[in-house]
Design a protein around this motif. Structure first.
Motif, PDB file in Angstrom:
ATOM      1  N   PHE A 196       9.430  17.143   2.501  1.00  0.00           N
ATOM      2  CA  PHE A 196       9.106  17.281   3.924  1.00  0.00           C
ATOM      3  C   PHE A 196      10.238  17.922   4.713  1.00  0.00           C
ATOM      4  CE2 PHE A 196       8.243  15.062   8.163  1.00  0.00           C
ATOM      5  CZ  PHE A 196       7.257  15.973   8.528  1.00  0.00           C
ATOM      6  N   THR A 197      11.438  17.963   4.149  1.00  0.00           N
ATOM      7  CA  THR A 197      12.538  18.589   4.891  1.00  0.00           C
ATOM      8  C   THR A 197      12.322  20.087   5.068  1.00  0.00           C
ATOM      9  OG1 THR A 197      13.837  18.960   2.888  1.00  0.00           O
ATOM     10  CG2 THR A 197      14.219  16.882   4.092  1.00  0.00           C
ATOM     11  N   TYR A 198      11.535  20.709   4.182  1.00  0.00           N
ATOM     12  CA  TYR A 198      11.357  22.161   4.263  1.00  0.00           C
ATOM     13  C   TYR A 198      10.551  22.581   5.493  1.00  0.00           C
ATOM     14  CZ  TYR A 198      13.382  21.955  -0.342  1.00  0.00           C
ATOM     15  OH  TYR A 198      14.232  21.698  -1.386  1.00  0.00           O
ATOM     16  N   PRO A 199       9.389  21.972   5.785  1.00  0.00           N
ATOM     17  CA  PRO A 199       8.707  22.319   7.040  1.00  0.00           C
ATOM     18  C   PRO A 199       9.570  22.051   8.262  1.00  0.00           C
ATOM     19  CG  PRO A 199       7.226  21.128   5.589  1.00  0.00           C
ATOM     20  CD  PRO A 199       8.580  21.067   4.948  1.00  0.00           C
ATOM     21  N   LEU A 200      10.445  21.051   8.189  1.00  0.00           N
ATOM     22  CA  LEU A 200      11.358  20.796   9.295  1.00  0.00           C
ATOM     23  C   LEU A 200      12.387  21.919   9.407  1.00  0.00           C
ATOM     24  CD1 LEU A 200      12.029  16.969   8.802  1.00  0.00           C
ATOM     25  CD2 LEU A 200      10.406  18.053  10.369  1.00  0.00           C
ATOM     26  N   LYS A 201      12.939  22.311   8.268  1.00  0.00           N
ATOM     27  CA  LYS A 201      13.947  23.369   8.246  1.00  0.00           C
ATOM     28  C   LYS A 201      13.377  24.695   8.723  1.00  0.00           C
ATOM     29  CE  LYS A 201      16.937  25.935   5.049  1.00  0.00           C
ATOM     30  NZ  LYS A 201      17.390  26.060   3.629  1.00  0.00           N
ATOM     31  N   TRP A 202      12.147  24.990   8.315  1.00  0.00           N
ATOM     32  CA  TRP A 202      11.521  26.260   8.675  1.00  0.00           C
ATOM     33  C   TRP A 202      10.984  26.271  10.099  1.00  0.00           C
ATOM     34  CZ3 TRP A 202       8.397  25.756   3.546  1.00  0.00           C
ATOM     35  CH2 TRP A 202       9.251  26.050   2.462  1.00  0.00           C
ATOM     36  N   SER A 224       0.846  -1.183   0.000  1.00  0.00           N
ATOM     37  CA  SER A 224       0.000   0.000   0.000  1.00  0.00           C
ATOM     38  C   SER A 224       0.892   1.247   0.000  1.00  0.00           C
ATOM     39  CB  SER A 224      -0.905  -0.001   1.235  1.00  0.00           C
ATOM     40  OG  SER A 224      -1.551   1.239   1.396  1.00  0.00           O
ATOM     41  N   VAL A 225       0.726   2.107  -0.997  1.00  0.00           N
ATOM     42  CA  VAL A 225       1.585   3.274  -1.188  1.00  0.00           C
ATOM     43  C   VAL A 225       0.805   4.556  -0.894  1.00  0.00           C
ATOM     44  CG1 VAL A 225       2.926   4.609  -2.864  1.00  0.00           C
ATOM     45  CG2 VAL A 225       2.996   2.095  -2.910  1.00  0.00           C
ATOM     46  N   ALA A 226       1.426   5.467  -0.142  1.00  0.00           N
ATOM     47  CA  ALA A 226       0.821   6.768   0.129  1.00  0.00           C
ATOM     48  C   ALA A 226       1.871   7.856  -0.070  1.00  0.00           C
ATOM     49  CB  ALA A 226       0.261   6.834   1.540  1.00  0.00           C
ATOM     50  N   VAL A 227       1.539   8.852  -0.872  1.00  0.00           N
ATOM     51  CA  VAL A 227       2.433   9.976  -1.155  1.00  0.00           C
ATOM     52  C   VAL A 227       1.844  11.237  -0.532  1.00  0.00           C
ATOM     53  CG1 VAL A 227       3.519  11.390  -2.944  1.00  0.00           C
ATOM     54  CG2 VAL A 227       3.190   8.925  -3.327  1.00  0.00           C
ATOM     55  N   PHE A 228       2.688  11.980   0.172  1.00  0.00           N
ATOM     56  CA  PHE A 228       2.264  13.225   0.803  1.00  0.00           C
ATOM     57  C   PHE A 228       3.221  14.320   0.356  1.00  0.00           C
ATOM     58  CE2 PHE A 228       1.227   9.628   3.440  1.00  0.00           C
ATOM     59  CZ  PHE A 228      -0.095   9.831   3.777  1.00  0.00           C
ATOM     60  N   GLN A 229       2.726  15.256  -0.463  1.00  0.00           N
ATOM     61  CA  GLN A 229       3.565  16.340  -0.976  1.00  0.00           C
ATOM     62  C   GLN A 229       3.360  17.583  -0.127  1.00  0.00           C
ATOM     63  OE1 GLN A 229       2.383  16.149  -5.293  1.00  0.00           O
ATOM     64  NE2 GLN A 229       4.593  16.028  -5.513  1.00  0.00           N
ATOM     65  N   PHE A 230       4.455  18.101   0.423  1.00  0.00           N
ATOM     66  CA  PHE A 230       4.349  19.185   1.391  1.00  0.00           C
ATOM     67  C   PHE A 230       4.582  20.576   0.818  1.00  0.00           C
ATOM     68  CE2 PHE A 230       4.113  16.011   4.586  1.00  0.00           C
ATOM     69  CZ  PHE A 230       3.573  16.633   5.693  1.00  0.00           C
ATOM     70  N   VAL A 231       5.173  20.715  -0.346  1.00  0.00           N
ATOM     71  CA  VAL A 231       5.505  22.056  -0.823  1.00  0.00           C
ATOM     72  C   VAL A 231       4.916  22.347  -2.193  1.00  0.00           C
ATOM     73  CG1 VAL A 231       7.397  23.581  -1.520  1.00  0.00           C
ATOM     74  CG2 VAL A 231       7.569  22.290   0.592  1.00  0.00           C
ATOM     75  N   LYS A 232       4.881  21.379  -3.080  1.00  0.00           N
ATOM     76  CA  LYS A 232       4.401  21.634  -4.438  1.00  0.00           C
ATOM     77  C   LYS A 232       2.946  22.079  -4.423  1.00  0.00           C
ATOM     78  CE  LYS A 232       7.576  18.524  -6.834  1.00  0.00           C
ATOM     79  NZ  LYS A 232       8.390  18.097  -5.682  1.00  0.00           N
ATOM     80  N   HIS A 237       0.256  28.781   7.245  1.00  0.00           N
ATOM     81  CA  HIS A 237       0.876  27.675   6.537  1.00  0.00           C
ATOM     82  C   HIS A 237       1.577  26.735   7.513  1.00  0.00           C
ATOM     83  CE1 HIS A 237      -0.242  29.682   2.986  1.00  0.00           C
ATOM     84  NE2 HIS A 237       0.746  30.554   2.940  1.00  0.00           N
ATOM     85  N   ALA A 238       2.223  27.302   8.528  1.00  0.00           N
ATOM     86  CA  ALA A 238       2.919  26.482   9.510  1.00  0.00           C
ATOM     87  C   ALA A 238       1.935  25.601  10.271  1.00  0.00           C
ATOM     88  CB  ALA A 238       3.696  27.378  10.478  1.00  0.00           C
ATOM     89  N   ALA A 239       0.804  26.166  10.652  1.00  0.00           N
ATOM     90  CA  ALA A 239      -0.194  25.397  11.385  1.00  0.00           C
ATOM     91  C   ALA A 239      -0.746  24.268  10.529  1.00  0.00           C
ATOM     92  CB  ALA A 239      -1.324  26.313  11.851  1.00  0.00           C
ATOM     93  N   ALA A 240      -0.973  24.555   9.250  1.00  0.00           N
ATOM     94  CA  ALA A 240      -1.502  23.533   8.350  1.00  0.00           C
ATOM     95  C   ALA A 240      -0.474  22.438   8.102  1.00  0.00           C
ATOM     96  CB  ALA A 240      -1.929  24.170   7.030  1.00  0.00           C
ATOM     97  N   ALA A 241       0.803  22.825   8.009  1.00  0.00           N
ATOM     98  CA  ALA A 241       1.856  21.826   7.844  1.00  0.00           C
ATOM     99  C   ALA A 241       1.914  20.910   9.057  1.00  0.00           C
ATOM    100  CB  ALA A 241       3.202  22.506   7.631  1.00  0.00           C
ATOM    101  N   ALA A 242       1.775  21.494  10.238  1.00  0.00           N
ATOM    102  CA  ALA A 242       1.765  20.696  11.465  1.00  0.00           C
ATOM    103  C   ALA A 242       0.565  19.750  11.475  1.00  0.00           C
ATOM    104  CB  ALA A 242       1.731  21.613  12.686  1.00  0.00           C
ATOM    105  N   ASP A 243      -0.582  20.232  10.986  1.00  0.00           N
ATOM    106  CA  ASP A 243      -1.761  19.370  10.890  1.00  0.00           C
ATOM    107  C   ASP A 243      -1.493  18.200   9.936  1.00  0.00           C
ATOM    108  OD1 ASP A 243      -3.157  20.967  12.630  1.00  0.00           O
ATOM    109  OD2 ASP A 243      -4.253  22.048  11.063  1.00  0.00           O
ATOM    110  N   GLY A 244      -0.789  18.497   8.842  1.00  0.00           N
ATOM    111  CA  GLY A 244      -0.450  17.444   7.895  1.00  0.00           C
ATOM    112  C   GLY A 244       0.407  16.372   8.532  1.00  0.00           C
ATOM    113  N   TRP A 245       1.407  16.797   9.294  1.00  0.00           N
ATOM    114  CA  TRP A 245       2.260  15.822   9.969  1.00  0.00           C
ATOM    115  C   TRP A 245       1.467  15.025  11.001  1.00  0.00           C
ATOM    116  CZ3 TRP A 245       5.679  12.414  10.373  1.00  0.00           C
ATOM    117  CH2 TRP A 245       6.069  11.928  11.625  1.00  0.00           C
ATOM    118  N   THR A 246       0.538  15.694  11.707  1.00  0.00           N
ATOM    119  CA  THR A 246      -0.295  14.984  12.679  1.00  0.00           C
ATOM    120  C   THR A 246      -1.087  13.872  12.005  1.00  0.00           C
ATOM    121  OG1 THR A 246      -0.489  16.944  14.094  1.00  0.00           O
ATOM    122  CG2 THR A 246      -2.177  15.236  14.343  1.00  0.00           C
TER     123      THR A 246
END
Length: 204
Positions: A137-143, A52-60, A109-118
């Motif tokens: 996903f490294t970008y939300p981590l970096k920021w 089962s494959v799942a892709v999550f794109q965080f910046v595009k 955007h930061a709050a939504a990114a955190a929701d995505g990770w949750t």
């Protein structure tokens, strides 16, 4: 690794089969092109193996036409209709819990990114998928939008047999240290150096 054999075998009490079947945490980082492409190549192998494959794109952007998304959507339908390969989910900015490039502050955007990770962490706890691509996903981590220590702790403690691939530049050191497989893409030459823009079939 000559002929696919490890240079040394750890004294960890595991059998060769158990060691081989340990779930992999991979990181594709560096300034060169091909980080996401390599991750999608791994996802293609996973799909072919029935995972089962799942892709999550965080910046595009949600409007960005990604060729791999079209292909994997078709592969997901092939699984549904003919039981070939494995199921596929693709999530990107602007759909569901992901954030989008629309009017709003960086805090939004930061709050939504955190929701995505949750959401991803919940899926990991539930063992919802077998193979995850956390693209860019490294970008939300970096920021600082998502806490690096929390992410690494969750990834290291993930139950069952779930593979995870994280892509993006500037992967944090703790994520690199935690990963089983780390590949750094380095740029030697790029068409943009000669003023050539990205083209269909190469960049998307």
């Amino acid at each position: 690794m000559p002929q696919g054999r490890p240079l040394q075998v750890p004294d960890d009490g595991l059998s060769t089969k158990a060691r081989r079947n340990t779930p992999v945490l991979a990181v594709h980082t560096g300034p060169g092109k091909g980080k996401s492409t390599a991750a999608f190549g791994m996802a293609l192998r996973a799909w072919n193996a029935g995972l089962s494959v799942a892709v999550f794109q965080f910046v595009k952007s949600a409007k960005w036409k990604v060729g791999e998304e079209t292909a994997f959507t078709q592969l997901g339908q092939l699984h549904q209709q003919h039981n070939v390969g494995g199921p596929v989910e693709w999530h990107k900015m602007g759909s569901g819990w992901s954030w989008s490039r629309k009017a709003g502050s960086e805090v939004d955007h930061a709050a939504a990114a955190a929701d995505g990770w949750t959401e991803i962490s919940h899926r990991l706890a539930e063992q919802r998928h077998d193979f995850y691509v956390l693209d860019e996903f490294t970008y939300p981590l970096k920021w600082g939008w998502v806490d690096v220590d929390e992410v690494v702790d969750v990834l290291l403690a993930r139950p069952g047999h779930q593979h995870v691939v994280v892509t993006g530049r500037d992967a944090p050191p703790r994520l690199i240290d935690a990963a089983d497989l780390v590949t750094e893409m380095t740029k030697v030459k790029h068409p943009m150096d000669a003023g050539r823009k990205g083209q269909k079939g190469i960049e998307w």
